[in-house]
Design a protein around this motif. Structure first.
Motif, PDB file in Angstrom:
ATOM      1  N   ASN A  23       0.633  -0.969   0.353  1.00 16.44           N
ATOM      2  CA  ASN A  23      -0.498   0.048   0.058  1.00 16.44           C
ATOM      3  C   ASN A  23       0.937   0.939  -0.038  1.00 16.44           C
ATOM      4  O   ASN A  23       0.603   2.246  -0.886  1.00 16.44           O
ATOM      5  CB  ASN A  23      -0.988  -0.064   1.610  1.00 16.44           C
ATOM      6  CG  ASN A  23      -2.606  -0.865   1.333  1.00 16.44           C
ATOM      7  OD1 ASN A  23      -2.347  -1.342  -0.016  1.00 16.44           O
ATOM      8  ND2 ASN A  23      -2.417  -1.430   2.452  1.00 16.44           N
ATOM      9  N   ALA A  24       2.192   1.117   0.338  1.00 17.96           N
ATOM     10  CA  ALA A  24       2.693   2.212   0.899  1.00 17.96           C
ATOM     11  C   ALA A  24       3.504   2.535  -0.349  1.00 17.96           C
ATOM     12  O   ALA A  24       3.659   3.717  -1.283  1.00 17.96           O
ATOM     13  CB  ALA A  24       3.774   1.962   1.776  1.00 17.96           C
ATOM     14  N   ALA A  25       3.480   1.735  -1.422  1.00 15.73           N
ATOM     15  CA  ALA A  25       4.419   1.743  -2.539  1.00 15.73           C
ATOM     16  C   ALA A  25       3.868   2.473  -3.720  1.00 15.73           C
ATOM     17  O   ALA A  25       3.693   2.872  -3.919  1.00 15.73           O
ATOM     18  CB  ALA A  25       4.770   0.256  -2.844  1.00 15.73           C
ATOM     19  N   ALA A  26       2.188   2.133  -3.595  1.00 19.46           N
ATOM     20  CA  ALA A  26       1.148   2.540  -4.644  1.00 19.46           C
ATOM     21  C   ALA A  26       1.264   4.101  -3.963  1.00 19.46           C
ATOM     22  O   ALA A  26       1.301   4.783  -4.838  1.00 19.46           O
ATOM     23  CB  ALA A  26      -0.033   1.430  -4.369  1.00 19.46           C
ATOM     24  N   LEU A  27       0.961   4.056  -2.690  1.00 21.20           N
ATOM     25  CA  LEU A  27       0.865   5.801  -2.539  1.00 21.20           C
ATOM     26  C   LEU A  27       2.694   6.548  -2.948  1.00 21.20           C
ATOM     27  O   LEU A  27       2.558   7.661  -3.358  1.00 21.20           O
ATOM     28  CB  LEU A  27       0.432   5.923  -1.094  1.00 21.20           C
ATOM     29  CG  LEU A  27       0.573   7.124  -0.343  1.00 21.20           C
ATOM     30  CD1 LEU A  27      -0.981   7.757  -1.368  1.00 21.20           C
ATOM     31  CD2 LEU A  27       0.344   7.279   1.124  1.00 21.20           C
ATOM     32  N   LYS A  28       3.469   5.753  -2.308  1.00 23.97           N
ATOM     33  CA  LYS A  28       4.417   6.465  -3.640  1.00 23.97           C
ATOM     34  C   LYS A  28       5.163   7.127  -4.730  1.00 23.97           C
ATOM     35  O   LYS A  28       5.737   7.197  -5.145  1.00 23.97           O
ATOM     36  CB  LYS A  28       5.890   5.626  -2.690  1.00 23.97           C
ATOM     37  CG  LYS A  28       6.030   6.021  -0.874  1.00 23.97           C
ATOM     38  CD  LYS A  28       7.297   4.710  -0.723  1.00 23.97           C
ATOM     39  CE  LYS A  28       7.572   5.510   0.991  1.00 23.97           C
ATOM     40  NZ  LYS A  28       8.101   4.081   1.764  1.00 23.97           N
ATOM     41  N   ARG A  52       2.901  12.639  -6.278  1.00 27.07           N
ATOM     42  CA  ARG A  52       3.789  13.361  -5.212  1.00 27.07           C
ATOM     43  C   ARG A  52       3.982  12.085  -4.146  1.00 27.07           C
ATOM     44  O   ARG A  52       4.104  13.213  -3.043  1.00 27.07           O
ATOM     45  CB  ARG A  52       2.328  14.556  -4.801  1.00 27.07           C
ATOM     46  CG  ARG A  52       2.293  15.806  -5.343  1.00 27.07           C
ATOM     47  CD  ARG A  52       3.319  16.761  -6.199  1.00 27.07           C
ATOM     48  NE  ARG A  52       3.366  17.307  -5.013  1.00 27.07           N
ATOM     49  CZ  ARG A  52       2.593  18.436  -4.186  1.00 27.07           C
ATOM     50  NH1 ARG A  52       1.852  19.270  -4.501  1.00 27.07           N
ATOM     51  NH2 ARG A  52       3.688  19.406  -3.217  1.00 27.07           N
ATOM     52  N   GLY A  53       4.368  11.361  -4.318  1.00 29.64           N
ATOM     53  CA  GLY A  53       4.368  10.264  -3.579  1.00 29.64           C
ATOM     54  C   GLY A  53       5.759  10.477  -2.996  1.00 29.64           C
ATOM     55  O   GLY A  53       6.005   9.706  -1.314  1.00 29.64           O
ATOM     56  N   ALA A  54       6.962  11.023  -3.158  1.00 29.82           N
ATOM     57  CA  ALA A  54       7.422  11.039  -2.968  1.00 29.82           C
ATOM     58  C   ALA A  54       7.649  11.683  -1.185  1.00 29.82           C
ATOM     59  O   ALA A  54       8.985  12.285  -0.420  1.00 29.82           O
ATOM     60  CB  ALA A  54       8.623  11.332  -3.876  1.00 29.82           C
ATOM     61  N   GLU A  55       6.691  12.819  -1.436  1.00 28.77           N
ATOM     62  CA  GLU A  55       6.482  13.875  -0.169  1.00 28.77           C
ATOM     63  C   GLU A  55       5.563  13.091   0.835  1.00 28.77           C
ATOM     64  O   GLU A  55       5.335  14.010   1.688  1.00 28.77           O
ATOM     65  CB  GLU A  55       5.564  15.415  -0.893  1.00 28.77           C
ATOM     66  CG  GLU A  55       7.085  15.754  -1.779  1.00 28.77           C
ATOM     67  CD  GLU A  55       6.108  16.759  -2.319  1.00 28.77           C
ATOM     68  OE1 GLU A  55       5.912  17.833  -1.712  1.00 28.77           O
ATOM     69  OE2 GLU A  55       5.576  16.912  -3.430  1.00 28.77           O
ATOM     70  N   CYS A  56       5.393  11.784   0.286  1.00 29.77           N
ATOM     71  CA  CYS A  56       4.105  11.473   1.937  1.00 29.77           C
ATOM     72  C   CYS A  56       5.093  10.715   3.368  1.00 29.77           C
ATOM     73  O   CYS A  56       5.745  10.461   2.879  1.00 29.77           O
ATOM     74  CB  CYS A  56       3.441  10.119   1.074  1.00 29.77           C
ATOM     75  SG  CYS A  56       2.097  10.302  -0.315  1.00 29.77           S
ATOM     76  N   VAL A  57       4.605  11.116   3.421  1.00 27.27           N
ATOM     77  CA  VAL A  57       4.924  10.813   5.221  1.00 27.27           C
ATOM     78  C   VAL A  57       4.149   9.840   5.850  1.00 27.27           C
ATOM     79  O   VAL A  57       3.083   9.861   6.272  1.00 27.27           O
ATOM     80  CB  VAL A  57       5.569  11.874   6.278  1.00 27.27           C
ATOM     81  CG1 VAL A  57       5.845  12.065   7.868  1.00 27.27           C
ATOM     82  CG2 VAL A  57       5.869  13.356   5.024  1.00 27.27           C
ATOM     83  N   TRP A  58       5.435   8.709   7.031  1.00 20.27           N
ATOM     84  CA  TRP A  58       4.135   7.700   7.643  1.00 20.27           C
ATOM     85  C   TRP A  58       4.858   8.328   9.324  1.00 20.27           C
ATOM     86  O   TRP A  58       6.423   8.407   9.397  1.00 20.27           O
ATOM     87  CB  TRP A  58       4.630   6.300   7.512  1.00 20.27           C
ATOM     88  CG  TRP A  58       3.901   5.729   6.434  1.00 20.27           C
ATOM     89  CD1 TRP A  58       2.780   5.097   6.944  1.00 20.27           C
ATOM     90  CD2 TRP A  58       3.806   6.048   4.593  1.00 20.27           C
ATOM     91  NE1 TRP A  58       2.484   4.916   5.318  1.00 20.27           N
ATOM     92  CE2 TRP A  58       3.227   5.866   4.328  1.00 20.27           C
ATOM     93  CE3 TRP A  58       4.625   6.785   4.269  1.00 20.27           C
ATOM     94  CZ2 TRP A  58       2.214   5.192   3.461  1.00 20.27           C
ATOM     95  CZ3 TRP A  58       4.945   6.682   2.902  1.00 20.27           C
ATOM     96  CH2 TRP A  58       3.681   6.262   2.238  1.00 20.27           C
ATOM     97  N   LYS A  59       4.049   8.500   9.893  1.00 20.11           N
ATOM     98  CA  LYS A  59       4.677   8.423  11.728  1.00 20.11           C
ATOM     99  C   LYS A  59       3.909   7.673  12.045  1.00 20.11           C
ATOM    100  O   LYS A  59       2.613   8.115  12.553  1.00 20.11           O
ATOM    101  CB  LYS A  59       4.035  10.607  11.357  1.00 20.11           C
ATOM    102  CG  LYS A  59       4.171  10.401  13.190  1.00 20.11           C
ATOM    103  CD  LYS A  59       5.388  10.356  13.510  1.00 20.11           C
ATOM    104  CE  LYS A  59       6.148  11.062  14.925  1.00 20.11           C
ATOM    105  NZ  LYS A  59       6.325  11.960  15.619  1.00 20.11           N
ATOM    106  N   PRO A  60       3.491   7.065  12.083  1.00 16.91           N
ATOM    107  CA  PRO A  60       3.596   5.483  13.057  1.00 16.91           C
ATOM    108  C   PRO A  60       3.535   6.121  14.672  1.00 16.91           C
ATOM    109  O   PRO A  60       4.354   6.899  15.022  1.00 16.91           O
ATOM    110  CB  PRO A  60       4.201   4.493  13.163  1.00 16.91           C
ATOM    111  CG  PRO A  60       5.311   4.267  12.187  1.00 16.91           C
ATOM    112  CD  PRO A  60       5.209   5.981  12.252  1.00 16.91           C
TER     113      PRO A  60
END
Length: 151
Positions: free
Chosen positions: A94-99, A103-111
């Protein structure tokens, strides 16, 4: 059904003069937030999703989750809880699809690994760790919105 509601909300905001829109979703709200970002005729500049459940695109609506994620048109901040589906981690399909989105390179995960699904909007604030992480995630969201909406 969802398209009409999202279009109505975005159209209202633009009629009222909004030139930059940030979307926020809690759990299922991440699904329409992602979907709203795909509408090129609205100025959706960023999105934040707490304890994401965008998998409903596939399981509830019969859609293509990876197509939804790879089709978003703005950066997103995802804040999964410790007990959210593992598929919302940063090193997942899922993260790979969003990336892969524009603008996927600007997506951020904060678990937030100590938190349970739903903590940000219905957590017990009398529990110090919950109060701490609600404060932190709201600050993260404000900072993310400021980055894309104030520029």
């Amino acid at each position: 059904l969802q398209k009409a509601k999202i279009d109505a909300a975005l159209a209202y905001l633009t009629r009222k003069g909004a030139q930059k829109i940030g979307v926020m979703g809690f759990c299922y709200g991440g699904h329409p937030a992602c979907w709203a970002s795909r509408e090129n005729n609205y100025p959706v500049k960023c999105g934040v999703v707490f304890h994401p459940s965008m998998q409903l695109e596939q399981f509830a609506f019969g859609g293509d989750l990876k197509a939804l994620l790879s089709g978003v048109q703005c950066p997103f901040l995802l804040a999964p809880a410790g007990d959210d589906l593992e598929t919302w981690g940063e090193d997942t399909a899922n993260a790979a699809a969003l990336k892969d989105s524009s603008r996927g390179a600007e997506c951020v995960w904060k678990p937030y690994p100590e938190m349970s699904h739903g903590w940000s909007c219905r957590g017990d604030l009398s529990v110090p760790a919950v109060a701490r992480d609600v404060d932190l995630v709201m600050k993260d969201a404000i900072s993310f919105f400021n980055k894309y909406l104030k520029a």
